[in-house]
Design an enzyme around this catalytic site. Structure first.
Site, PDB file in Angstrom:
ATOM      1  N   ARG B  32       7.617   3.863   2.592  1.00 27.65           N
ATOM      2  CA  ARG B  32       6.169   4.350   2.478  1.00 27.65           C
ATOM      3  C   ARG B  32       5.955   4.916   1.087  1.00 27.65           C
ATOM      4  NH1 ARG B  32       2.845   5.762   6.156  1.00 27.65           N
ATOM      5  NH2 ARG B  32       4.344   5.208   7.776  1.00 27.65           N
ATOM      6  N   HIS B  35       4.552   1.227  -0.045  1.00 29.43           N
ATOM      7  CA  HIS B  35       3.370   1.280   0.891  1.00 29.43           C
ATOM      8  C   HIS B  35       2.155   1.977   0.169  1.00 29.43           C
ATOM      9  CE1 HIS B  35       0.731   2.004   4.437  1.00 29.43           C
ATOM     10  NE2 HIS B  35       0.737   0.852   4.683  1.00 29.43           N
TER      11      HIS B  35
END
Lengths: 210, 210
Positions: B32, B35
């Protein structure tokens, strides 16, 4: 060490570690993005339309509306500077009318937010740190002659549709500051806007020394 | 392409481009962060105290208080998830009592904010994406036996005092998630907290598939 000294020392370190010859007018923006990310790849990924800095500073001094594509970017932009220049800070992503319209049409909220900005803030600076669909819609409305933002800060981060959406802004004819490729983010978007604010505030001093 | 499909595709690209063998329990957090930044250097810079994921998920499920060192980080944390788990989101940086106390003592507002958290939210998760002085004060109060946060997310970005402040957290004995070195930021801090929320919400499903 006082916060101001830390910032000064940080910018001196960044200056020392730069590896390319960045034009003086772009340097405060590039350096502030590196200050925000500690990522020197922005040194080569950041790209500017011709004359964009002068245009941006003029817009700020005229109290331009600023529209962001995330509340996080809005939160990261200096509220003190926005107030100083009477620039409004707007983000429509959490508005209920935007959400319902987006759901109805099966488009992103970012798409509808751009349409709302085109209507309510036609001469705004668009600050896009998250949604490639925001950039795509800006380009479409620009091509249709409906929306001509004063400046597009186009730095969404991501792996899908992001790099291409940025290229569409670069090729559009609009005034832009874009970080090419995958990298960017709400923090980068806010840092660019803040760098422009500081340049406008300091005008003939700090940033011309860079 | 729908937003959920884009996220799925993005995570698939990240998974494919990872170059190291990240333990399954850390992977949703690391992915994440990548990301959020499109920066794969977090793959090797992120470090976790032993058992920290289980502890963090337990704390979330018990409705832990969350204290951030910037309003930007607070703004980036999923308010929906915080509400789902009855976790309060707090940031004291803009509080007038914090500002006046910091000015009086000539310390940073981040230092005083940590003291306020230690008093008002003694069992909190500290989310630090900006201020190394926040990490330094956390360490001091921990060493004095005054403050034992459930978890310290220590990812300030910067060039001065940042890397060393992170090492102080790693060596402290506290539960931590830290991105070593210069890199980090409010966006990274929020991404880590959100990854933990999603793991807590999805528990036996999504993240164990990573």
């Amino acid at each position: 060490m006082k916060p101001m000294d830390i910032e000064k020392e940080s910018f001196a370190i960044i200056e020392k570690e730069l590896t390319t010859d960045i034009p003086a007018e772009y340097k405060p923006v590039v350096k502030r993005v590196i200050h925000t990310t500690a990522d020197f790849s922005y040194e080569t990924s950041m790209t500017f339309s011709k004359g964009v800095i002068e245009e941006a500073l003029k817009a700020i001094k005229e109290g331009v509306d600023i529209v962001t594509d995330t509340n996080m970017a809005k939160s990261g932009i200096s509220h003190k500077m926005a107030e100083k220049f009477s620039c409004s800070l707007n983000c429509y992503m959490a508005d209920s009318d935007v959400a319902s319209e987006a759901a109805k049409r099966e488009v992103t909220r970012a798409t509808v937010s751009v349409e709302k900005a085109a209507k309510d803030n036609p001469d705004c600076i668009m600050v896009v740190g998250n949604a490639p669909t925001a950039l795509m819609r800006i380009r479409e409305l620009y091509d249709e002659g409906i929306f001509v933002p004063r400046l597009v800060i186009g730095v969404p981060v991501g792996f899908v549709n992001v790099a291409s959406a940025k290229e569409e802004i670069i090729e559009s004819g609009m005034s832009y500051i874009v970080a090419r490729g995958r990298k960017g983010g709400s923090n980068v978007a806010a840092a660019i806007m803040n760098a422009l604010f500081y340049m406008a505030a300091d005008d003939d001093k700090e940033w011309r020394r860079c």
